[in-house]
Enzyme design. Structure first.
Site, mmCIF file in Angstrom:
data_model
loop_
_atom_site.group_PDB
_atom_site.id
_atom_site.type_symbol
_atom_site.label_atom_id
_atom_site.label_comp_id
_atom_site.label_asym_id
_atom_site.label_seq_id
_atom_site.Cartn_x
_atom_site.Cartn_y
_atom_site.Cartn_z
ATOM 1 N N THR A 211 0.837 -1.187 0.000
ATOM 2 C CA THR A 211 0.000 0.000 0.000
ATOM 3 C C THR A 211 0.877 1.244 0.000
ATOM 4 O OG1 THR A 211 -1.827 -0.988 1.199
ATOM 5 C CG2 THR A 211 -1.408 1.300 1.670
ATOM 6 N N ASP A 242 -7.678 -1.810 6.385
ATOM 7 C CA ASP A 242 -7.620 -0.611 7.229
ATOM 8 C C ASP A 242 -7.490 0.675 6.416
ATOM 9 O OD1 ASP A 242 -4.986 -1.780 6.549
ATOM 10 O OD2 ASP A 242 -4.242 0.074 7.441
ATOM 11 N N GLY A 262 0.220 -2.478 6.308
ATOM 12 C CA GLY A 262 0.358 -3.807 6.899
ATOM 13 C C GLY A 262 -0.935 -4.581 6.752
HETATM 14 N N1 ASP Z 1 -3.156 -2.241 4.887
HETATM 15 C C1 ASP Z 1 -3.486 -2.744 3.588
HETATM 16 C C2 ASP Z 1 -4.674 -3.649 3.688
HETATM 17 O O1 ASP Z 1 -4.766 -4.433 4.611
HETATM 18 C C3 ASP Z 1 -2.387 -3.478 2.938
HETATM 19 C C4 ASP Z 1 -1.081 -2.769 2.937
HETATM 20 O O2 ASP Z 1 -0.779 -1.988 3.818
HETATM 21 O O3 ASP Z 1 -0.321 -2.987 2.017
HETATM 22 O O4 ASP Z 1 -5.489 -3.621 2.790
#
Ligand code: ASP
Length: 330
Positions: A211, A242, A262
């Protein structure tokens, strides 16, 4: 050139917890883009959005072009959010075929709502003239294939979840593969017309947690955050993490702006962005707040946090996480 402002304007971006550090050049370019927006007279929100648009357009990151595929190997659903300390708040979830979801999230700030999802978000994006785009890339297809290989070999594909759960709760129109027949899904991806199915998978790394996000402090001392994602992998249809959830993946207020990356299913349990904000607003040093934030999680859960406060900025993660900071020279 030094600017006479009460606060030092700064743009800090990340390319995701678990993303190769070699992608840092993309973060540097995005932070500079954000700073250019400030130089051009834009506010903190404009700068955060400008930085994230650049990261969405960089196919190496799991946001916009390059977003991760859902478990069917065909669908891409993207989430994005923006917020500033002046009251702007907008987010989208499960948006498909749009080049820059963060621009749609920004447009949501002008509606009576803060979050649009699914078909409503899709129509909204169309109505505001958001550029339609096939965001699937060969790299994302290769990473999907890599995930299928893990599934096939019985390797855990997501910390804290059983591989079988992803198949038991399968909710795509096409039938699920059996664990013994995951190659069938790989085959489906290989014959979906992309011509990319035979691409060799890249070096194995953590489930997609790349992300992107940006936090900004402008010269007036206002804060903003923007984030965008194709979602953590693997994911069922309609899954939201999130990134578009206020207080979990992002938060901005009069004291700071925070962006989180995350595994969303873990991050939301701690309302992580708002938790860090409260620590900073309560006077905790920024480095300590970020250290405590990451320490809340099992080290097997990829987590990364970036923050900018009135007089500090920083990042912390338990996985490689490319970041870049661009500030006006003092
Ligand atoms: N936080 C993002 C999600 O769970 C993924 C990421 O941070 O890459 O969709």
């Amino acid at each position: 050139m030094a600017l006479q402002t009460p606060f030092q304007p700064c743009v800090l971006v990340h390319g995701g917890a678990g993303s190769p550090l070699a992608y840092r050049d993309g973060c540097i370019a995005a932070a500079e883009q954000g700073l250019n927006a400030l130089r051009a007279g834009g506010d903190a929100l404009a700068a955060a959005v400008a930085a994230v648009v650049m990261l969405e357009d960089d196919p190496r990151f799991n946001a916009g072009t390059g977003s991760a595929l859902r478990m069917d190997g065909r669908t891409i659903e993207m989430d994005a959010a923006v917020m500033d300390s002046l009251g702007a708040l907008g987010a989208v979830a499960c948006l498909q075929r749009v080049r820059n979801p963060v621009l749609v999230a920004k447009a949501v700030t002008h509606t009576p709502h803060w979050l649009l999802c699914g078909s409503g978000a899709q129509r909204f994006a169309h109505d505001i003239g958001a550029a339609e785009h096939d965001v699937a890339t060969p790299q994302a297809r290769a990473r999907h294939e890599e995930m299928l290989q893990q599934l096939r070999h019985g390797e855990p594909v997501r910390h804290g979840s059983d591989n079988a759960d992803f198949l038991d709760y399968w909710n795509f129109a096409m039938p699920p593969p059996s664990l013994h027949d995951a190659a069938a899904v790989a085959g489906a991806a290989a014959t979906d017309g992309s011509g990319q199915g035979g691409t060799a998978p890249p070096t194995r790394r953590d489930a997609a947690c790349d992300t992107v996000g940006a936090v900004v402090r402008d010269g007036a001392g206002h804060f903003a955050v923007a984030g965008s994602t194709g979602g953590a992998t693997p994911s069922l249809l309609g899954r939201v993490g999130d990134t578009p959830i206020i207080g979990a993946g992002f938060y901005a207020g009069p004291q700071a702006a925070i962006a989180v990356t995350g595994i969303g299913e873990q991050i939301v349990r701690h309302l992580l962005a708002r938790t860090v904000y409260d620590w900073l607003a309560g006077g905790m040093p920024l480095a300590l707040a970020l250290e405590r934030a990451v320490a809340l999680f099992d080290p097997a859960v990829a987590i990364g946090v970036i923050a900018v406060s009135r007089d500090d900025s920083g990042s912390r993660s338990n996985n490689p996480m490319p970041t870049a900071l661009a500030c006006y020279a003092e």
